[in-house]
Design a protein around this motif. Structure first.
Motif: not given
Lengths: 416, 351
Positions: A173-197
């Motif tokens: 499940c990590h490979y097929v779905a968890g990784l998507v979550g990780l990528g989205l979180s990286d984007m949220f933080s990278a765009c500055g909308f969300e905290s680096p946390m």
């Protein structure tokens, strides 16, 4: 629409949500002034049923990046999924897809004619063009997740998907779905909308994906069985049957339901993390984007629990009205926590006391309540508000029905 | 007989449900010599090298003092069951506790652990993640809780250099030998009332397996050392896994392979009205000089419908407490015991 209303007849608050949804002015996304962008979103609409709407409601800053992220992974998935492709042809593409997306003009036409998203790869140059126009930070994130997912797919394509232990299940499940979550979180933080946390809490991002994926895997038992795909871990089903196929046999009904509640209990363990993650998300459009799939998952899980239809019917879904109601309500962390609490209670009350996981599911529900009460105290008022809405809807319907009957009687007496 | 260097521990109510479990834990986890002081000691009880039995009433100050002579630790567990009349609660819980404190001071006992109750917070309002910072209420739903709260305050106030004290507040104790909760639910089953449910089962309740409660007493005894943060403190003790209230009787019955064939769910507000009417009926009966038990009251409706669960972080950090038997395991062990008892009873009848 009419059938959706009919299905929600005994859930008047859903009827209300459906009507509101139908009457609300629809945001029309018009990309006609940008032909390549129009093509891009055409592909999004063609390949995804559920994600197209939520992605397009995102803030402009993130919208294209997440759309392209989705399409890149969909492209990768279309190669992986195609059983007409030989493994030795497939593998190099899976392993190097993160490089392919930098090759201007690259397309792929070797997919079998029945592969449903083959057209996306035939026109993949559109996606690549758009990808190359993205900010370098987004490109890096997309390429990184693509690499990791591609490697995972290559691994499973070579070794076969063999989900023995619960750890294997979590890893798959990590490979097929968890990784998507990780990528989205990286984007949220990278765009500055969300905290680096948000990007740092990879455990929580992973749980976001796992909760959705586990719910789907549990729901899709029959469909996957037909295609000879086995995602339920042996560590779980092995306690109830000799083989995954045995669960479907009518004589094993009791065992099958016990196995199902074990799967439901396993998925429920991620709910606490989901709430903690959503609590970090501050941007309203990001919040809805993240929260909608999660509340759908808990509603689906409730429907699945102790429901033998999983073993007799394919493609069972929650009511359209319920979906629309959930989408309307999940606007804040307190509302989502309240929705989780309401559905957790319903899951508990659907349990069979004779089921081996009856007590465990009760404890899991208690934990959700406890976490919500202490971390999201506003959810208590939200529970009351949502329940009052349901009650008002019901009594409204009863009163309306009574008025109609009374009216009919009066008219009949008058003209009889 | 105890050697002179051995730590001596006296357990009041040591022959009761919790008391017996505490004695077992003391035997298992410590090398103390144990004195069991109880108003009722079975005639076949024989002193061993670890245990001395003493019959005595804690409302008798002189007897308590004599019993505590030469002891280092006192675990004050004795408390009357819920159905006792109000004046008994006052006599045993308040006066009895005063006798124990006085005797501890007079005999230089040194450590006093009191078995309080989570119900010291019971004023009828919901308890959500309640911790030890919650103030003791001014009014209580029943005399039992009130007298426990008064006794606890006396115990904590008595804490000083000569006598280190602390108080444990378990919630919903159940287990093999249980004389109130579990047999009560079994009665409900016998009467066929297990199909009834009041409210929507959204209130959480903290049930605690008896062995965990007993274990916390041992931890408290060991942590009560001069300068320790435990002294003068109260601690909630639970299994740390609150569950929806109605799950508990269902889980117990399921161990007997029984499940309600259907459910009659009485709306919370309607139950309150029924409770009110039943209280009125009871009042009228009493006014007419007839005997009447307070059965179905509004207080009870609230008690089983509201949240009632606690935060045990303080016990975890200061006492190092962690439940040793999980809730599910506790349910299984409890019912294994009761089913065995029923079988023994059934055999006796047929003989």
């Amino acid at each position: 629409m009419a059938s959706a209303i009919l299905a929600s007849l005994f859930h008047p608050s859903e009827v209300l949500a459906l009507v509101q949804y139908k009457l609300a002015p629809k945001t029309k996304y018009d990309y006609s002034n940008d032909k390549s962008r129009e093509r891009l979103y055409h592909h999004l609409n063609m390949t995804s049923r559920s994600f197209a709407a939520v992605i397009q409601d995102l803030d402009e800053e993130l919208k294209d990046a997440i759309c392209i992220f989705y399409l890149v992974l969909r492209g990768l998935d279309t190669i992986e999924d195609d059983m007409t492709l030989d493994l030795d042809i497939k593998l190099p593409y899976l392993k190097t897809f993160n490089e392919i997306i930098y090759k201007k003009g690259w397309t792929f036409t070797k997919n079998g004619p029945n592969e449903k998203d083959r057209q996306l790869l035939v026109e993949f140059d559109v996606v690549i063009d758009a990808f190359l126009k993205l900010k370098p930070a987004y490109q890096t994130i997309i390429a990184d997740i693509t690499k990791r997912m591609g490697d995972g797919m290559a691994h499973y394509a070579t070794a076969g998907i063999c989900v023995n232990t619960i750890a294997d299940y979590d890893e798959y499940c990590h490979y097929v779905a968890g990784l998507v979550g990780l990528g989205l979180s990286d984007m949220f933080s990278a765009c500055g909308f969300e905290s680096p946390m948000v990007a740092k809490r990879k455990d929580l991002s992973n749980s976001m994906g796992l909760f959705l994926q586990k719910t789907n895997i549990t729901r899709d038992y029959l469909e996957d069985l037909r295609d000879k795909r086995f995602f339920w871990p042996k560590e779980i089903w092995g306690q109830y049957a000799e083989s995954m196929e045995d669960l479907v046999k009518p004589e094993n009904k009791e065992k099958a339901l016990q196995c199902l509640s074990h799967m439901v209990h396993n998925a429920m363990k991620h709910m606490k993390d989901v709430l903690e993650y959503l609590n970090m998300i501050k941007n309203p459009s990001c919040f809805k984007f993240c929260a909608i799939p999660q509340v759908m998952a808990i509603a689906t899980l409730k429907m699945l629990h102790n429901n033998y239809m999983i073993f007799t019917h394919e493609n069972i879904k929650i009511r359209k009205g319920e979906t629309v109601w959930l989408m309307k309500e999940c606007t804040s962390i307190d509302a989502v926590a309240a929705i989780f609490r309401i559905y957790a209670r319903e899951i508990n009350n659907k349990s069979n006391p004779l089921d081996p996981h009856f007590i465990d599911i009760g404890i899991a529900c208690g934990e959700i309540e406890q976490v919500a009460e202490s971390l999201y105290p506003g959810s208590t008022a939200e529970v009351a508000r949502l329940k009052a809405g349901v009650l008002a809807g019901t009594s409204g319907t009863v009163l309306t029905a009574a008025a109609v009957v009374a009216g009919a009687v009066v008219l009949k007496n008058k003209y009889a | 007989m105890a050697s002179s260097s051995q730590t001596k521990c006296l357990v009041t109510g040591g022959n009761g449900f919790l008391g017996r479990w505490i004695v077992q834990e003391l035997i298992k986890r410590t090398d103390y010599h144990i004195t069991i002081l109880d108003i009722f000691i079975p005639t076949n009880a024989i002193n061993t090298d670890r245990i001395t039995y003493l019959t005595g009433d804690i409302t008798d100050a002189a007897a308590v003092r004599t019993a505590l002579k030469g002891h280092h630790i006192c675990m004050h567990v004795a408390s009357p069951p819920h159905h006792f009349p109000a004046e008994k609660f006052k006599r045993i819980n308040i006066d009895g506790t005063q006798n124990v404190i006085d005797a501890c001071l007079a005999e230089n006992v040194g450590r006093l652990i009191y078995t309080s109750s989570a119900s010291v917070l019971s004023d009828g309002s919901p308890l959500v993640n309640a911790d030890e910072t919650a103030p003791i209420p001014k009014t209580f739903i029943e005399t039992y809780s009130e007298t426990k709260a008064i006794a606890e305050a006396m115990i904590l106030k008595a804490n000083c250099d000569r006598l280190l004290t602390c108080s444990l507040r378990p919630s919903g104790i159940f287990g093999p030998g249980d004389t109130q909760g579990t047999p009560g639910f079994m009665d409900v089953l016998k009467k066929g009332q297990h199909v009834l449910q009041i409210g929507d089962n959204s209130g959480l309740f903290d049930w605690t397996y008896v062995e965990n409660v007993a274990y916390s007493h041992i931890l408290a005894a060991e942590k009560l050392t001069p300068g320790s943060k435990v002294a003068g403190q109260a601690f909630f003790i639970t299994n740390g896994t609150p569950t929806p209230f109605w799950n508990h009787p269902r889980a117990l019955m399921a161990q007997k392979n029984v499940v309600a064939p259907y459910l009659i769910i009485i709306n919370y507000h309607i139950a309150l009205i029924i409770g009110f009417l039943s209280e009125m009926a009871s009042l009228i009966k009493k006014a007419l000089g007839k005997e009447s038990k307070d059965g179905f009251t509004r207080v009870r409706v609230r008690y089983i419908s509201f949240n009632r669960y606690f935060n045990i972080t303080k016990a975890r950090t200061l006492l190092g407490y962690e439940p040793v038997v999980g809730y599910k395991e506790g349910i299984q062990r409890t019912m294994a015991h009761f089913i065995e008892q029923e079988e023994i009873q059934a055999k006796k009848k047929t003989q």
